[in-house]
Design a protein around this motif. Structure first.
Motif, mmCIF file in Angstrom:
data_model
loop_
_atom_site.group_PDB
_atom_site.id
_atom_site.type_symbol
_atom_site.label_atom_id
_atom_site.label_comp_id
_atom_site.label_asym_id
_atom_site.label_seq_id
_atom_site.Cartn_x
_atom_site.Cartn_y
_atom_site.Cartn_z
ATOM 1 N N ALA A 94 0.844 -1.188 0.000
ATOM 2 C CA ALA A 94 0.000 0.000 0.000
ATOM 3 C C ALA A 94 0.877 1.235 0.000
ATOM 4 O O ALA A 94 1.953 1.259 0.608
ATOM 5 C CB ALA A 94 -0.913 -0.014 1.225
ATOM 6 N N ASP A 95 0.411 2.261 -0.693
ATOM 7 C CA ASP A 95 1.127 3.533 -0.728
ATOM 8 C C ASP A 95 0.082 4.648 -0.717
ATOM 9 O O ASP A 95 -0.470 4.996 -1.756
ATOM 10 C CB ASP A 95 2.002 3.623 -1.975
ATOM 11 N N GLY A 96 -0.198 5.160 0.474
ATOM 12 C CA GLY A 96 -1.281 6.120 0.604
ATOM 13 C C GLY A 96 -2.607 5.436 0.343
ATOM 14 O O GLY A 96 -2.912 4.388 0.902
ATOM 15 N N GLY A 97 -3.390 5.981 -0.545
ATOM 16 C CA GLY A 97 -4.672 5.361 -0.899
ATOM 17 C C GLY A 97 -4.576 4.479 -2.118
ATOM 18 O O GLY A 97 -5.609 4.077 -2.674
ATOM 19 N N GLU A 98 -3.363 4.170 -2.554
ATOM 20 C CA GLU A 98 -3.155 3.354 -3.742
ATOM 21 C C GLU A 98 -2.284 2.146 -3.390
ATOM 22 O O GLU A 98 -1.878 1.974 -2.244
ATOM 23 C CB GLU A 98 -2.509 4.192 -4.851
ATOM 24 N N ARG A 158 1.205 1.073 -10.526
ATOM 25 C CA ARG A 158 0.443 1.699 -9.431
ATOM 26 C C ARG A 158 -1.042 1.600 -9.781
ATOM 27 O O ARG A 158 -1.444 1.948 -10.896
ATOM 28 C CB ARG A 158 0.866 3.154 -9.272
ATOM 29 N N GLN A 199 -15.988 5.822 -4.953
ATOM 30 C CA GLN A 199 -14.878 6.734 -4.647
ATOM 31 C C GLN A 199 -14.934 7.979 -5.532
ATOM 32 O O GLN A 199 -14.733 9.092 -5.054
ATOM 33 C CB GLN A 199 -13.544 6.008 -4.850
#
Length: 301
Positions: free
Chosen positions: A84-88, A100, A298
């Motif tokens: 996970a990287d932030g909301g992505e 990504r 979203q």
């Protein structure tokens, strides 16, 4: 992001999930390592409209149909890491760089661990079988055995007599309790307490099994429930919660097939205690539909 969602795994669950996302006009990447659990089986049975087709043929046609959708990209390869990287999410494809994405669908499957019995592994999927609903009809009328390697083995032995004369081999590990013994007897199951040590015959056919006391018991097929493990480390890398299934760990999902990690969905054998082609495909549909709905909600704020 080049893609909004990635589906990892190109078997029945993964293809079904990707199809729903494709039909919702979402940019989806399907990555397939090409090692499905059912690759040892000569045919898939009980799958409506596909009964008797080889798993490879079903998947090949599924990929052909999926590739007709312009928002789909299909790549051969293995996803070796996800985080996970932030909301992505960031995924690494072996030999193919980094991608990504906003959502992930894990259709990564499971790996079977079979009992260490001489001659068993090379017959797996042919005359050594795991599911009476997938393979029982094809061996019906034969001399059948159930090799106990799990507490639920006695339950399996109660189902097999509908297909043929059945022997339950306790393997000196799982002796039936009193209630099970009554039911097995009522079903006409023979109980054999001397363990099987070797499978005999011209592989992949089975002609008989050799017992530890030297006796030879003629058999045409045996059923055994393998212990299972995740075929991929991705769910663990992403922090997904697992449940203890009857044969091994299962990725925990809600009714919408979302895992404990928001934005990560899971389908197929890795996320179900029941393993069946139709159920895997259906769970893939659910995962794909809810993955799309998650993306749509979203964007709606």
């Amino acid at each position: 992001m080049s893609y909004e969602a990635i589906v990892v795994g190109g078997n029945f669950a993964g293809l079904s999930a990707a199809m729903q996302l494709a039909r919702a006009l979402r940019r989806v990447l399907l990555v397939d390592a090409g090692a499905p659990r059912n690759r040892y089986s000569p045919a898939s049975h009980g799958f409506l409209g596909q009964d008797g087709q080889t798993p490879a043929a079903i998947m090949r046609e599924g990929k052909r149909q999926l590739a007709l959708y312009p928002t789909v990209t299909i790549r051969d390869g293995e996803v070796v890491h996800a985080r996970a990287d932030g909301g992505e999410f960031v995924i690494d494809i072996e030999g193919g760089g980094e991608e990504r994405v906003a959502r992930i669908v894990l259709a990564t499957g499971i790996r079977d661990t079979l009992p260490e019995i001489s001659g068993l592994r090379e017959r797996w999927g042919h005359s050594v079988l795991h599911c009476p609903y997938c393979h029982g009809y094809e061996v019906s009328g034969g001399r059948l055995g159930v090799l106990a390697n799990h507490p639920l083995s006695a339950h399996s032995a109660m189902l097999i007599p509908d297909c043929g004369e059945t022997t339950y081999f306790t393997q000196a590990l799982f002796e039936p309790d009193e209630e099970q013994l009554v039911r097995l007897t009522a079903r006409g199951v023979r109980i054999e307490r001397s363990p099987v040590v070797e499978l005999l015959g011209d592989s992949p056919r089975l002609e008989a099994v050799r017992l530890t006391d030297g006796r030879i018991v003629p058999l045409d097929a045996v059923f055994v429930a393998p212990k299972t493990a995740m075929a991929s480390p991705l769910a663990e890398q992403l922090g997904c919660v697992f449940d203890d299934g009857p044969f091994g760990p299962v990725i925990r999902t809600g009714d919408n097939k979302e895992t404990s990690v928001k934005g990560v969905f899971a389908a197929g054998d890795a996320a179900s205690a029941m393993h069946n082609a139709t159920l895997a495909s259906a769970s893939g549909v659910l995962a794909g539909v809810h993955c799309h709905q998650s993306l749509a909600m979203q964007s709606a704020g």
